[in-house]
Structures are given as C-alpha cells and as structure tokens.
Write a protein that holds these residues in place. Structure first.
Motif, PDB file in Angstrom:
ATOM      1  N   ALA A 178       0.848  -1.192   0.000  1.00  0.00           N
ATOM      2  CA  ALA A 178       0.000   0.000   0.000  1.00  0.00           C
ATOM      3  C   ALA A 178       0.876   1.232   0.000  1.00  0.00           C
ATOM      4  O   ALA A 178       1.952   1.243   0.624  1.00  0.00           O
ATOM      5  N   TYR A 179       0.443   2.295  -0.709  1.00  0.00           N
ATOM      6  CA  TYR A 179       1.242   3.504  -0.853  1.00  0.00           C
ATOM      7  C   TYR A 179       0.379   4.746  -0.651  1.00  0.00           C
ATOM      8  O   TYR A 179      -0.775   4.786  -1.078  1.00  0.00           O
ATOM      9  N   ASN A 180       0.971   5.782  -0.006  1.00  0.00           N
ATOM     10  CA  ASN A 180       0.391   7.117   0.054  1.00  0.00           C
ATOM     11  C   ASN A 180       1.114   7.972  -0.975  1.00  0.00           C
ATOM     12  O   ASN A 180       2.335   8.115  -0.911  1.00  0.00           O
ATOM     13  N   LEU A 181       0.377   8.553  -1.918  1.00  0.00           N
ATOM     14  CA  LEU A 181       0.980   9.335  -2.982  1.00  0.00           C
ATOM     15  C   LEU A 181       0.489  10.782  -2.932  1.00  0.00           C
ATOM     16  O   LEU A 181      -0.678  11.040  -2.616  1.00  0.00           O
ATOM     17  N   THR A 182       1.396  11.697  -3.266  1.00  0.00           N
ATOM     18  CA  THR A 182       1.014  13.094  -3.397  1.00  0.00           C
ATOM     19  C   THR A 182       1.537  13.615  -4.732  1.00  0.00           C
ATOM     20  O   THR A 182       2.633  13.263  -5.164  1.00  0.00           O
ATOM     21  N   LEU A 183       0.745  14.458  -5.389  1.00  0.00           N
ATOM     22  CA  LEU A 183       1.052  14.902  -6.742  1.00  0.00           C
ATOM     23  C   LEU A 183       2.224  15.874  -6.757  1.00  0.00           C
ATOM     24  O   LEU A 183       2.284  16.815  -5.968  1.00  0.00           O
ATOM     25  N   ASN A 184       3.184  15.643  -7.674  1.00  0.00           N
ATOM     26  CA  ASN A 184       4.284  16.574  -7.929  1.00  0.00           C
ATOM     27  C   ASN A 184       4.025  17.420  -9.173  1.00  0.00           C
ATOM     28  O   ASN A 184       4.521  18.536  -9.280  1.00  0.00           O
ATOM     29  N   GLY A 185       3.295  16.898 -10.111  1.00  0.00           N
ATOM     30  CA  GLY A 185       3.017  17.637 -11.335  1.00  0.00           C
ATOM     31  C   GLY A 185       2.521  16.718 -12.416  1.00  0.00           C
ATOM     32  O   GLY A 185       2.414  15.500 -12.245  1.00  0.00           O
TER      33      GLY A 185
END
Length: 576
Positions: free
Chosen positions: A538-545
């Motif tokens: 499982a992964y937590n992702l946040t947008l870079n672009g």
C-alpha cells in the motif's frame, strides 16, 4: 587332413543336434508341451468366490495351471502340476478388463479338442475383473444426465417419488439417488455411486461392468464382492427423450442376467430436460475458450457448443467443476449477464446464480453464488449474499491507456511502515544500520502514472530499483477504481490488479489527481480492500506535477498524502 576331418565332423554333429532340438521344440509346442497367453492378460484379477486375487503371467494362471497347448484362438489346455492333471479352459476377452471362461474338471490328459468338446452350453460361466495394473475407468454409457428413474426390487416397482441419476464431473461416474416408496418393503432411500469400468456388446445385448459404493457409508470398508456388479442395458432415443432399461446382477458376477428386464434389480432411466439446450454463454465470453484466474490457480474452459464451463483447479489437486447454462435472467448489451447454471462438483450437483462482467475483451469478472440450490428458481432468489468477484484473464492482454496521469511522490508505504515497526523491536545500533541502507524492497520514493507516449505504463522508483507495470484495462465500481496491470520485467511475468480510491470530478485536473490511495493484492480485484490499509502493498501518494512537468515542479507544495492501493497477483502468464 585327418585333423580337419575331425573338426568338420564335430561341427557337423553340433549343427545336426541344434536342428534336431529346434524340431523337437516345434513339435512339442504344436502338439502339446508349451504355449503362452496373450500379453494383455498379465496382471492380477478378481473372481467372485476366490479368497485372493488370481495372477496371470505369460505361461501360468494361478490355481489353474500352465499353458500346455492351444488352438491359437480361445481354447487352452492347462497342466496342473500339483495334481498332475489337465483341464480345458475356453477363455473369452470381453474387454481388456474383463475375462470370462468355462472349464472342465482336472483329469488325465486327452487331446485339446476332445477335452474342450466336453464343455456343455449350460456349464458355469466365470468372470474375472482386472485389478492390477489398475484399470482406468471409462465414460458411462448413460447420457445425457441427469435422469429420473423407477426401479424394481423383487416384484414391486418404485415409481413415486421418482429417483434421480446425476452425472459427476468425471464422466466415468454416475450418482444414483434412490427414493423410498410408501408401503413398499423392497424400496429404500439410498445414494450409490457407480464407477464404469468396461463395456462390450454381444449381438444386440450390451454389457457393463462397474463398481458401486455407498455414498452415505463412505468410511465403511467394502470388499470387491460387495462392489463389483455386472449390468445389461438397452437405450432408446427420440427427439425429446432418452431412456435406458438396465438390469443389475445380484453379486460380483455376470450370472443371472439374460435381458435388460431381468435382474436382481432393474431400473428405467429417463432423461430430464432442464432447458440446458435453450441457454448458451454469450459470444463475448466464449470468444476465448480458455480463461484463467488472476493467480493462475484455476482454468476456465468453455466447451460443448458454448453451454458448458469447466473450472479446473490447477494448484496440484485438479478438482474440476462443471457449469451448464440453464437459463438466462438478465443481459445488458455486451457487458453483463446474469444466469442460472447447473453445477456439478465431483458427484455433488445443484443450481447456482452466476454473473459475468466484461471489463475488456480479455478481462472478465465472475460472481458465483454460494450454496447450491435444488430448484433452478431458488438459485438467484433473495435473500442471498453478494458473491465475491473473481478476475479472469486470457493470455493475450492488450495495453490500454492508464486511467490516472501524473508524477507523484511516495509519502509512505506498507514496506516503509513495516520497516519502522521492525526497527522499534531491535537495538539502536542495528536500527542505525538499517536506516543507512539505501534500498528496501517495496519502499519506493516516486511514481509516474500514465507518462510516456502511449500513456499505458506505471513506474515506481526507489534509489536503487524500479518496477514498471503496463495497464491492460480499467473500470470503476462504486468509490473504487481498478486497473489490470502486467509486470513484464519480472523474471516470471506477473499479472496484477491495481485498486485505488476513485476521485470525484472536482479532484481531477487534466487527467491528474492531487491525492491517491493505492494498494497491492495478490489474487483478484477484491472489493473489500481498504485503500492504504489492507493489501500486500500500500502507498500514500502526493502529486508533484503533470507528466509534462518536472517532478520537482510541485516539490515546494506538499498536499495531504493519499493512499493508492495496488493489487498484484502472483500469477504467471504465458507469453505469446
């Protein structure tokens, strides 16, 4: 010269002796003194009334004697050394697993023809059934099952309620469900399983040898005397029905059988039309005759004019289930079908509610109900629990555009959280060594989704490794989205299911999502997975672009993390 003559005479003498020996052996074999049985008879055989098995080899039949003379047809003169006597045996091979013979008493030697002519037409007929090498069962001649049937025992016929004969996934087995009739002492409620071993025909009469076991008393020890039975049967076929009249022997012989109407027990089987011929699986399912579960532990094979689905367990046990389309309840375009199937597993059968969802041309989801219903109309009737989804794939997957685009930072992962929990349980020095390590399996730092010219790949990166998946189909179910992905870089290429929290319309900007919830599962696109909490990974992702922007573009702004759940199957897909 004298020496040469001596050598010549010696060699000539040996040659004459050799020729005489061959001639004597030929005469001995032709007129008595040596013969062989057919090679296919070698093995161990059961015969009713004998305490043990009878062994036959090339030249001997146990307890009968050695082959002394034969007419090269079916008559054999045997010499029994123990009693210094001879007997004629007339042996007929009815099937490679069945020998029948008549014989004379063991007497003083006479010619083969004279001894065999003394066997009368009403002499006792003995049957031997092969035990070793172990016989391979053959398909039962009674089809198409299921049947309803009536039966006679004694002088009465049990006609109501009707008994039922059902097929098993193994075509060599037939399940006989006997019903008890009121006020009929010779009837009984019982379940028997028939294993068909051999069939043959004599004139217009058809024979079957099989073994019967009591299903309700499987743990009891049954002898060969209790299980072997002989049958005579006759089939009648019309456009709508098929009937079989069958007579069964009273013991482990073929004695006492003269017609399909005369036996220790007689039955009349009538085919039961359950509307199977009116229902077929749709073309968008059967365009691929073979499907596989995502983890490749089961094979789904459509056969018999698109009406039958065989599910074979390929994890080593090879347990097979057979689904026959009974009736279609609902269809939507070429995307969904709900039907009732008649299911056979082993010798257990019933009706089941089955649903198929088409996700891509090479991706299906299957839902099959739980317990089997006796009546077709009960299979899909409420209340019934929602069946889990089973993801089915073919071996010819086609890359498609990924549903989410963008470059992301991995804020945390299951691998990272597990590593931190592990560090809490070990000493400070060892923890420092682990923190110094640059690479932890599954602990990725960044991810790019749908970037590249084809927009069909997902890549996870760490300082020392990367994993690249190719998208092969995507769909949404409620608040969750699913993507079938394929890891072509693996030593053994694997198909996987990626599940994520489906964003609302307001969350998307030019195909990107600010926050994602991702997890990895190993067997199927499981609806019960909680993104970012459950799963193999499982992964937590946040947008870079966006894909066009540098991954550093949005580094100064760190929105709240999201969890993207990637479900990976351990299935191995054969490459084509």
């Amino acid at each position: 010269m004298a020496a040469i003559r001596c050598v010549f005479r010696a060699e000539y003498g040996r040659l004459v002796a050799h020729v005489l020996l061959l001639l004597s052996l030929a005469v001995y074999s032709s007129y008595g003194g040596g013969c062989t049985f057919p090679e296919g008879w070698t093995g161990s055989w059961f015969q009713s009334g004998n305490p043990g098995l009878i062994t036959i080899n090339k030249t001997h039949i146990q307890m009968k004697g050695e082959c002394y003379e034969t007419d090269s047809n079916d008559k054999f003169l045997l010499y029994y050394r123990n009693e210094d006597c001879y007997r004629c045996m007339v042996i007929h091979e009815k099937h490679k697993y069945v020998l029948q013979y008549k014989e004379t008493y063991c007497n003083s030697k006479d010619s083969l023809s004279s001894m065999c002519e003394s066997i009368t037409g009403d002499a006792s007929l003995y049957s031997m059934f092969r035990k070793e090498p172990k016989p391979v069962p053959q398909p039962c001649p009674f089809h198409p099952a299921p049947f309803t049937f009536t039966y006679y025992r004694g002088s009465e016929e049990c006609t109501y309620p009707l008994s039922r004969a059902e097929s098993c996934t193994d075509d060599s087995r037939l399940l006989l469900r006997y019903m008890a009739c009121a006020d009929m002492l010779s009837s009984e409620s019982n379940v028997e399983e028939l294993v068909c071993l051999a069939t043959w025909k004599e004139g217009s009469t058809r024979y079957l040898v099989g073994q019967i076991s009591q299903v309700q008393r499987r743990n009891s020890i049954a002898s060969d005397e209790d299980t072997y039975r002989c049958f005579i049967y006759k089939g009648q076929h019309t456009d709508k029905t098929t009937t079989y009249t069958i007579a069964q022997s009273a013991d482990a012989t073929c004695n006492g059988l003269s017609s399909p109407m005369d036996g220790s027990r007689t039955m009349k089987l009538t085919s039961s039309d359950d509307e199977h011929n009116r229902c077929h699986f749709p073309s968008w399912i059967v365009q691929h005759h073979k499907w596989f579960s995502l983890d490749h532990t089961h094979q789904y094979h459509f056969t018999t004019k698109n009406a039958t689905l065989k599910i074979i367990n390929e994890d080593g046990s090879f347990e097979e289930r057979r689904l026959v389309c009974h009736s279609i309840l609902e269809q939507k375009d070429k995307k969904y079908i709900k039907l009732v199937a008649h299911v056979t597993k082993g010798c257990e059968s019933g009706h089941q509610c089955v649903q198929f969802h088409r996700r891509e041309s090479s991706v299906l989801e299957l839902q099959a109900g739980g317990q089997l219903a006796d009546a077709p109309h009960d299979a899909c009737a409420p209340p019934h629990l929602a069946a889990p989804h089973v993801t089915l794939i073919t071996t010819s997957l086609t890359p498609t555009r990924c549903p989410i685009l963008g470059r992301y930072s991995v804020v945390s992962s299951l691998a990272d959280r597990r590593r931190r929990r592990q560090q809490l349980t070990i000493g400070d020095e060892e923890a420092d060594e682990q923190r110094a390590a640059e690479c932890v399996v599954g602990d990725y730092r960044s991810a790019s989704l749908g970037c590249g010219h084809a927009q069909d790949s997902i890549e996870f990166r760490s300082p020392c490794s990367s994993t690249v998946y190719t998208c092969h189909g995507a769909w949404q179910a409620g608040s969750k989205g699913f993507v079938l992905v394929y890891d072509a870089r693996a030593v053994r290429p694997r198909a996987s299911c990626l599940v994520y929290t489906a964003p609302s319309t307001n969350d998307t900007r030019a195909g990107t999502v600010q926050q994602l919830s991702l997890s990895v599962m190993s067997h199927s696109c499981d609806r019960s997975v909680q993104p970012g909490v459950a799963g193999d990974k499982a992964y937590n992702l946040t947008l870079n672009g966006t894909c066009e922007q540098s991954s550093k573009y949005s580094a100064a702004v760190s929105p709240a993390p999201a969890v993207f759940v990637l479900m990976t199957s351990l299935a191995t897909l054969p490459l084509r």
